[in-house]
Design a protein around this motif. Structure first.
Motif, short mmCIF file in Angstrom:
data_model
loop_
_atom_site.label_atom_id
_atom_site.label_comp_id
_atom_site.label_asym_id
_atom_site.label_seq_id
_atom_site.Cartn_x
_atom_site.Cartn_y
_atom_site.Cartn_z
N LYS A 39 30.30 56.47 15.72
CA LYS A 39 30.15 55.15 15.61
C LYS A 39 31.52 54.28 15.75
O LYS A 39 31.95 53.82 14.90
CB LYS A 39 29.71 54.63 14.26
CG LYS A 39 28.30 53.87 14.19
CD LYS A 39 27.80 53.85 13.01
CE LYS A 39 27.52 52.51 12.36
NZ LYS A 39 27.33 52.47 10.88
N GLY A 40 32.21 55.02 16.63
CA GLY A 40 33.65 54.47 16.88
C GLY A 40 34.41 55.53 16.40
O GLY A 40 34.36 56.01 15.29
N ILE A 41 35.35 56.23 17.52
CA ILE A 41 36.07 57.31 16.89
C ILE A 41 37.39 56.81 15.95
O ILE A 41 38.05 56.06 16.72
CB ILE A 41 36.49 58.11 18.20
CG1 ILE A 41 35.40 58.65 18.87
CG2 ILE A 41 37.47 59.44 17.52
CD1 ILE A 41 36.00 59.61 19.80
N SER A 42 37.47 57.20 14.94
CA SER A 42 38.88 56.81 14.44
C SER A 42 39.82 57.91 14.53
O SER A 42 39.43 59.16 14.80
CB SER A 42 38.57 56.69 12.85
OG SER A 42 37.64 55.56 12.37
N GLN A 43 40.92 57.40 14.51
CA GLN A 43 42.13 58.52 14.45
C GLN A 43 43.15 58.27 13.42
O GLN A 43 43.65 57.46 13.13
CB GLN A 43 42.85 58.27 15.79
CG GLN A 43 43.20 59.76 16.58
CD GLN A 43 43.91 59.22 18.11
OE1 GLN A 43 45.28 59.16 18.13
NE2 GLN A 43 43.16 58.80 19.06
N ALA A 44 43.65 59.41 12.85
CA ALA A 44 44.76 59.41 11.89
C ALA A 44 45.84 60.54 12.52
O ALA A 44 45.54 61.58 13.03
CB ALA A 44 44.32 59.66 10.62
#
Ligand code: OGA
Ligand code: NI
Length: 365
Positions: A213-218
């Protein structure tokens, strides 16, 4: 990363989740700057936790190298090699990945420029007690736990609306722009890998991407100062990553990262301009354990500071994750993991110290 309190799923309110950071501990770079032979007892490990010369095998060259340009052409042999790499190693390096060498070198130079600033300058971006982002330390949950021989800068980089620019260094000038370019490049690599892994799991090409559902990145930039007793400390404790995929940029000619494989700790030999990929816990769960989120750690050395840039790709916090039916069918119908909300999984792991794979128990059946 520190412990996290996350009340709001990502997509309901377009702001980054808020976090509760870890306990304050000394800055390791300053310990070394003050006295390069000092190693306080809180960093000294039990000898059984430390590498023994005989344990380090020569298997480094067996760690697979995957050509990403072949994957983007759906090359069957390369897809099979990827399947094998995810199954047998959980770690591999990618070449021909599309992020220019200049961008990689620029990221490393800027990161080095930041860590070379005075403590006072760096602390302008320090991690506050109630957040996980910024310059500081993560996963410190008790005053008694052994500490890692490293400092770090942590930033949420994607999606763009979750960026909290108060933590983004203003020196070196241009660092913010290069982090922006780099994280967009990594997002493209992540999409390619997730598409290929999706196909290898017998799913539609887009299934894993949609599951995020939308790749997040840290991004966590680790800085490991040299240590006068490298055989007594660890740069980062053994752990597996809570991500779906981690993309790590190492220094070109400096060892440090080791992975747990067949009861050995195997160094990941840097290949200049390659990126190291590891399968995170989320893909282990989705694949019902066929693909492994492997334990890894970093060791230090006596001569030279080492840096690594770890980018964690992860799903929306409100996504529920569980093994795909396609992966259970092929493994005698036993689900090895139960359904968990990703935000809860992350919260649980961030409340703990890094301790191998103990944080994965909450998802085990
Ligand atoms: C991490 C990590 C390894 C390294 O940041 O999660 O595993 O080589 N780093 O620094
Ligand atoms: Ni890691």
């Amino acid at each position: 990363m520190g412990s996290i309190v996350c009340e709001t799923p990502f997509d309901q309110e377009q702001t980054a989740p808020t976090f509760v950071g870890s306990l304050e501990v000394p800055n390791v770079q300053e310990i070394v700057r003050d006295n390069s032979s000092s190693v306080p007892q809180i960093y000294v490990r039990d000898q059984c936790d430390m590498p023994k010369a005989t344990e380090i095998t020569h298997l480094s060259t067996d760690i697979p190298v995957i050509d990403l340009s072949l994957l983007s052409d759906d090359n069957i042999e390369e897809l099979e090699r990827l399947d094998q790499a995810c199954r047998d190693w959980g770690f591999f390096q990618v070449i021909n990945h599309g992020v220019p060498s200049e961008v990689l070198q620029n990221m490393k130079q800027n990161a080095e420029g930041f860590f070379n600033l005075s403590l006072e300058e760096k602390n302008k971006f320090s991690m506050p007690p109630d957040d996980i982002q910024g310059y500081g330390h993560a996963y410190v949950v008790s005053k008694e736990q052994k500490l890692d021989w490293s400092d770090a800068l942590v930033l949420v980089t994607m999606p763009q609306e979750f960026r909290n620019l108060q933590y983004w260094p203003t020196t070196p000038v241009g660092f913010k722009d290069i982090i922006d370019t780099y994280s967009k490049g990594l997002a493209t690599i992540g999409e390619q890998l997730l598409s290929s892994i999706s196909l290898n799991m017998g799913l539609q090409r887009n299934t894993l991407l949609q599951e995020h559902k939308g790749i997040s990145q840290a991004l966590r930039i680790n800085y490991y100062p040299p240590c006068s007793k490298p055989d007594q400390v660890l740069g980062i404790s053994p752990h597996s990553d809570t991500s779906s995929i981690t993309i790590l940029l190492q220094e070109d000619h400096l060892h440090g990262l080791q992975i747990h494989h067949n009861d050995d700790w195997i160094p990941v030999e840097p290949i200049p301009d390659a990126l190291v990929i590891n399968i995170g816990d989320v893909i282990e769960i989705w694949s019902n354990g066929k693909y492994k989120s492997i334990e890894h750690r970093a060791v230090t050395n006596e001569c030279k500071a080492r840096m690594s840039l770890a980018a964690f790709l992860f799903p929306n916090l409100d996504k529920e994750i569980e093994p795909f039916d396609s992966m259970v069918k092929s493994q005698d119908m036993i689900k090895n993991y139960k359904k968990v909300k990703y935000g809860d999984y992350l919260l649980n792991s961030m409340k703990r110290k890094l301790e191998g794979k103990t944080h994965t128990e909450m998802a085990k059946n």
